[in-house]
Design a protein around this motif. Structure first.
Motif, PDB file in Angstrom:
ATOM      1  N   THR A 156       0.854  -1.188   0.000  1.00 40.70           N
ATOM      2  CA  THR A 156       0.000   0.000   0.000  1.00 40.70           C
ATOM      3  C   THR A 156       0.889   1.237   0.000  1.00 40.70           C
ATOM      4  OG1 THR A 156      -0.228  -0.205   2.420  1.00 40.70           O
ATOM      5  CG2 THR A 156      -1.983  -1.143   1.054  1.00 40.70           C
ATOM      6  N   GLU A 157       1.183   1.775   1.166  1.00 43.97           N
ATOM      7  CA  GLU A 157       1.940   3.029   1.225  1.00 43.97           C
ATOM      8  C   GLU A 157       3.374   2.896   0.729  1.00 43.97           C
ATOM      9  OE1 GLU A 157       3.116   3.790   5.693  1.00 43.97           O
ATOM     10  OE2 GLU A 157       1.237   2.664   5.639  1.00 43.97           O
ATOM     11  N   ASP A 158       3.938   1.678   0.752  1.00 36.82           N
ATOM     12  CA  ASP A 158       5.335   1.492   0.329  1.00 36.82           C
ATOM     13  C   ASP A 158       5.459   0.878  -1.063  1.00 36.82           C
ATOM     14  OD1 ASP A 158       6.117   2.531   2.730  1.00 36.82           O
ATOM     15  OD2 ASP A 158       6.807   0.650   3.600  1.00 36.82           O
ATOM     16  N   ARG A 159       4.379   0.822  -1.801  1.00 41.12           N
ATOM     17  CA  ARG A 159       4.408   0.101  -3.083  1.00 41.12           C
ATOM     18  C   ARG A 159       5.406   0.682  -4.075  1.00 41.12           C
ATOM     19  NH1 ARG A 159       0.748  -0.032  -7.628  1.00 41.12           N
ATOM     20  NH2 ARG A 159      -0.702   1.365  -6.566  1.00 41.12           N
ATOM     21  N   ASP A 160       5.670   1.973  -4.001  1.00 42.88           N
ATOM     22  CA  ASP A 160       6.613   2.597  -4.935  1.00 42.88           C
ATOM     23  C   ASP A 160       8.056   2.537  -4.453  1.00 42.88           C
ATOM     24  OD1 ASP A 160       4.571   3.233  -6.689  1.00 42.88           O
ATOM     25  OD2 ASP A 160       4.208   5.198  -5.780  1.00 42.88           O
ATOM     26  N   LYS A 161       8.313   1.893  -3.325  1.00 40.95           N
ATOM     27  CA  LYS A 161       9.673   1.803  -2.794  1.00 40.95           C
ATOM     28  C   LYS A 161      10.410   0.557  -3.265  1.00 40.95           C
ATOM     29  CE  LYS A 161       8.793   4.524   1.391  1.00 40.95           C
ATOM     30  NZ  LYS A 161       8.788   4.545   2.871  1.00 40.95           N
ATOM     31  N   TRP A 162       9.723  -0.330  -3.973  1.00 39.13           N
ATOM     32  CA  TRP A 162      10.391  -1.523  -4.488  1.00 39.13           C
ATOM     33  C   TRP A 162      10.056  -1.688  -5.970  1.00 39.13           C
ATOM     34  CZ3 TRP A 162       6.798  -5.147  -6.112  1.00 39.13           C
ATOM     35  CH2 TRP A 162       5.517  -5.071  -5.520  1.00 39.13           C
ATOM     36  N   ARG A 163      10.912  -2.443  -6.642  1.00 36.89           N
ATOM     37  CA  ARG A 163      10.803  -2.544  -8.090  1.00 36.89           C
ATOM     38  C   ARG A 163      11.470  -3.826  -8.568  1.00 36.89           C
ATOM     39  NH1 ARG A 163      15.611   0.769 -10.918  1.00 36.89           N
ATOM     40  NH2 ARG A 163      15.492  -1.139 -12.151  1.00 36.89           N
ATOM     41  N   PRO A 164      11.116  -4.296  -9.756  1.00 37.73           N
ATOM     42  CA  PRO A 164      11.785  -5.480 -10.295  1.00 37.73           C
ATOM     43  C   PRO A 164      13.130  -5.122 -10.901  1.00 37.73           C
ATOM     44  CG  PRO A 164      10.145  -4.706 -11.837  1.00 37.73           C
ATOM     45  CD  PRO A 164      10.031  -3.828 -10.621  1.00 37.73           C
ATOM     46  N   LEU A 165      13.855  -6.143 -11.233  1.00 30.39           N
ATOM     47  CA  LEU A 165      15.149  -5.988 -11.879  1.00 30.39           C
ATOM     48  C   LEU A 165      15.000  -5.348 -13.245  1.00 30.39           C
ATOM     49  CD1 LEU A 165      18.185  -6.771 -11.661  1.00 30.39           C
ATOM     50  CD2 LEU A 165      17.581  -8.924 -12.772  1.00 30.39           C
ATOM     51  N   GLN A 166      15.926  -4.480 -13.596  1.00 27.33           N
ATOM     52  CA  GLN A 166      15.975  -3.924 -14.942  1.00 27.33           C
ATOM     53  C   GLN A 166      16.368  -5.047 -15.904  1.00 27.33           C
ATOM     54  OE1 GLN A 166      19.260  -1.286 -15.739  1.00 27.33           O
ATOM     55  NE2 GLN A 166      18.133  -0.082 -17.234  1.00 27.33           N
ATOM     56  N   VAL A 167      15.491  -5.371 -16.820  1.00 28.20           N
ATOM     57  CA  VAL A 167      15.731  -6.477 -17.745  1.00 28.20           C
ATOM     58  C   VAL A 167      16.461  -5.958 -18.971  1.00 28.20           C
ATOM     59  CG1 VAL A 167      14.646  -8.197 -19.230  1.00 28.20           C
ATOM     60  CG2 VAL A 167      13.746  -7.779 -16.938  1.00 28.20           C
ATOM     61  N   GLY A 168      17.586  -6.568 -19.267  1.00 28.85           N
ATOM     62  CA  GLY A 168      18.363  -6.173 -20.433  1.00 28.85           C
ATOM     63  C   GLY A 168      19.027  -7.376 -21.060  1.00 28.85           C
ATOM     64  N   PRO A 169      19.602  -7.206 -22.249  1.00 28.68           N
ATOM     65  CA  PRO A 169      20.231  -8.319 -22.952  1.00 28.68           C
ATOM     66  C   PRO A 169      21.321  -8.995 -22.121  1.00 28.68           C
ATOM     67  CG  PRO A 169      20.034  -6.408 -24.396  1.00 28.68           C
ATOM     68  CD  PRO A 169      19.672  -5.946 -23.019  1.00 28.68           C
ATOM     69  N   CYS A 170      21.396 -10.307 -22.258  1.00 32.82           N
ATOM     70  CA  CYS A 170      22.463 -11.094 -21.638  1.00 32.82           C
ATOM     71  C   CYS A 170      22.486 -10.901 -20.123  1.00 32.82           C
ATOM     72  CB  CYS A 170      23.814 -10.733 -22.234  1.00 32.82           C
ATOM     73  SG  CYS A 170      23.819 -10.652 -24.035  1.00 32.82           S
ATOM     74  N   GLY A 171      21.299 -10.732 -19.543  1.00 33.02           N
ATOM     75  CA  GLY A 171      21.198 -10.305 -18.155  1.00 33.02           C
ATOM     76  C   GLY A 171      21.902 -11.192 -17.160  1.00 33.02           C
ATOM     77  N   SER A 172      21.606 -12.488 -17.148  1.00 32.78           N
ATOM     78  CA  SER A 172      22.200 -13.353 -16.135  1.00 32.78           C
ATOM     79  C   SER A 172      23.699 -13.471 -16.300  1.00 32.78           C
ATOM     80  CB  SER A 172      21.546 -14.738 -16.181  1.00 32.78           C
ATOM     81  OG  SER A 172      20.215 -14.669 -15.742  1.00 32.78           O
ATOM     82  N   GLU A 173      24.156 -13.487 -17.537  1.00 31.14           N
ATOM     83  CA  GLU A 173      25.597 -13.562 -17.800  1.00 31.14           C
ATOM     84  C   GLU A 173      26.308 -12.353 -17.204  1.00 31.14           C
ATOM     85  OE1 GLU A 173      28.438 -14.353 -21.740  1.00 31.14           O
ATOM     86  OE2 GLU A 173      26.268 -14.024 -21.953  1.00 31.14           O
ATOM     87  N   ILE A 174      25.743 -11.179 -17.408  1.00 28.53           N
ATOM     88  CA  ILE A 174      26.332  -9.942 -16.891  1.00 28.53           C
ATOM     89  C   ILE A 174      26.232  -9.880 -15.374  1.00 28.53           C
ATOM     90  CG2 ILE A 174      25.958  -7.437 -16.799  1.00 28.53           C
ATOM     91  CD1 ILE A 174      25.288  -7.622 -19.835  1.00 28.53           C
ATOM     92  N   LEU A 175      25.081 -10.267 -14.839  1.00 31.91           N
ATOM     93  CA  LEU A 175      24.878 -10.180 -13.393  1.00 31.91           C
ATOM     94  C   LEU A 175      25.700 -11.207 -12.633  1.00 31.91           C
ATOM     95  CD1 LEU A 175      21.032  -9.564 -13.438  1.00 31.91           C
ATOM     96  CD2 LEU A 175      22.815  -7.903 -12.857  1.00 31.91           C
ATOM     97  N   GLU A 176      25.861 -12.403 -13.182  1.00 27.05           N
ATOM     98  CA  GLU A 176      26.718 -13.398 -12.534  1.00 27.05           C
ATOM     99  C   GLU A 176      28.153 -12.896 -12.455  1.00 27.05           C
ATOM    100  OE1 GLU A 176      26.215 -16.243 -11.094  1.00 27.05           O
ATOM    101  OE2 GLU A 176      24.328 -17.097 -11.808  1.00 27.05           O
ATOM    102  N   ASN A 177      28.611 -12.249 -13.529  1.00 28.64           N
ATOM    103  CA  ASN A 177      29.967 -11.700 -13.535  1.00 28.64           C
ATOM    104  C   ASN A 177      30.111 -10.588 -12.500  1.00 28.64           C
ATOM    105  OD1 ASN A 177      32.013  -9.527 -14.766  1.00 28.64           O
ATOM    106  ND2 ASN A 177      32.621 -11.562 -15.483  1.00 28.64           N
TER     107      ASN A 177
END
Length: 442
Positions: free
Chosen positions: A382-403
């Motif tokens: 409710t009041e905190d709904r705008d304080k969290w968000r999903p991951l920014q999805v971009g190309p080759c995401g897991s490969e980049i994030l694991e690194n």
């Protein structure tokens, strides 16, 4: 825009090697579990849907709630449940063999490869302003230039829990800013029994992946700080990394500055164990874990002596903490995408979710849905709904994030300096993105 899709998919393998080959197939799907909706002898349409276990008995909890939809649309919805530990592998194997469902449940790390290979369809033209008004998280299905999913599981962000008794003993209140948090962490880190050893910590952190993906560390501790510092993983055009800019550097330097207030065995301790055996046991002022609409009930059973509360997000330049927006998507092989979209909207509707969330509490997905979880957890959605968000999805995401995760581990181990590590990881990311875009731009 999207050219040479199969090659780009091979270049951008995500979580497992098979995933690269797995996203190349766009032919008609088949098989007993596959998609490509069909009609039986009575003319009834079949829609197939793949889900992971979302509760203790997902199929039996879903099926009665689908009966009205099936009758009204003269269709049958066939659900295949896939265990979490083989979920991505099942998808990659099936699609590489020309199989797959009409509708699939996906999380952020899965999307880049499937979007770039054309395996999922853009839903933009299948929704309107009324949908955006009713479905509270629909915008969180927007990624890589389109709308590729409708969120079905959300509202369970990683939040900062605190031990009220420890804060009271320090004459402190719940932190609001990084400055507050660091001050309390330092004050809370103590030898409470006088044996010369620290036995109470400021921050219960564990950096070992344990039985989870290495990205659990990122979900728990890192994304929140990067966003709170005003940074992100990619530049807005998704063509380069930006986690090594001044914002990202500030975030990781702040995390490193807290190391003295973390358990000495943080490198061998898993994040889940850090929460349960350190924070849950009353040995730390703060701990992070994924929230749940049932945590007030669950914590009474798991940690009966713990006097706790939570802060959804600290603030530095901004608020921000990681919250999943796992979504339902339509595969490009689906023969009746309009009916599939009707089904997705129905499942995410208040009619369905008001009943489902009674047995499996979750965040209301629509403006019309009531809240069914523990009262203490309600403010997250409710009041905190705008304080969290999903991951920014971009190309080759897991490969980049694991690194990136591996480089942050090196920082915390004292093997690399912050800027050196982030720059090295960004160089890897940018080289990977250069290859991707060279094969996907006109």
């Amino acid at each position: 825009m999207m050219k040479k899709k199969l090659l780009s998919t091979l270049l951008c393998t995500s979580m497992i090697a098979a995933l690269a080959a797995g996203c190349g197939g766009n032919g008609n799907s088949g098989g007993s579990e596959g998609g490509g909706d069909s009609k039986d002898d009575s003319g009834k349409t079949t829609l197939t849907m793949w889900l992971p276990p979302l509760d203790d008995d997902t199929e039996n909890n879903f099926k009665p709630l689908l009966a009205d939809f099936e009758e009204e649309n003269n269709c049958e919805v066939k659900i295949t449940l896939i265990p979490w530990d083989t979920y991505e592998e099942k998808w990659s194997t099936a699609i590489s063999g020309g199989e797959g469902p009409d509708i699939g449940y996906m999380y952020a790390e899965m999307y880049p490869t499937y979007i770039s290979s054309g395996a999922v369809i853009d839903l933009t033209d299948m929704v309107d302003d009324a949908d955006y008004d009713e479905y509270l998280y629909l915008d969180r299905g927007e990624m890589m230039g389109g709308l590729y999913g409708m969120p079905i599981v959300t509202g369970v962000p990683f939040v900062l829990y605190y031990n009220q008794d420890i804060l009271d003993s320090l004459e402190e209140t719940a932190p609001e800013t990084w400055e507050d948090f660091a001050r309390i962490c330092e004050k809370a880190t103590q030898d409470t029994n006088g044996d010369g050893k620290i036995d109470q910590y400021g921050y219960a952190v564990g950096l070992n992946s344990g039985n989870m993906s290495n990205l659990y560390m990122m979900n728990s501790y890192i994304y929140s700080l990067i966003w709170q510092a005003g940074g992100d993983i990619y530049a807005d055009d998704l063509k380069s990394a930006r986690f090594n800019d001044k914002n990202g550097t500030e975030a990781i330097e702040f995390f490193l500055s807290l190391k003295d207030y973390m358990p000495e065995n943080l490198l061998s301790l898993s994040g889940q164990d850090a929460f349960s055996t350190v924070f849950g046991a009353g040995k730390a002022a703060f701990g992070v874990t994924r929230s749940s609409q049932s945590h007030e009930t669950m914590f009474k059973e798991s940690y009966p002596d713990l006097n706790w509360d939570y802060v959804t997000s600290l603030k530095n330049e901004d608020y921000g903490t990681f919250g999943a927006a796992d979504s339902l998507s339509i595969m490009s092989t689906c023969e009746n995408p309009e009916l599939a979209m009707d089904l997705i909207k129905y499942i995410c509707s208040s009619e369905f979710m008001n009943e489902y969330h009674k047995v499996a509490p979750g965040a209301p997905l629509t403006k019309s849905e009531s809240y069914n979880g523990d009262p203490k957890m309600e403010r997250i959605v409710t009041e905190d709904r705008d304080k969290w968000r999903p991951l920014q999805v971009g190309p080759c995401g897991s490969e980049i994030l694991e690194n990136l995760a591996a480089h942050i581990q090196s920082i915390m181990e004292g093997k690399m300096e912050v800027q050196e590590a982030l720059d090295e990881s960004a160089e890897f990311a940018n080289d990977t993105l250069d290859e991707y875009w060279a094969d996907n731009e006109e």
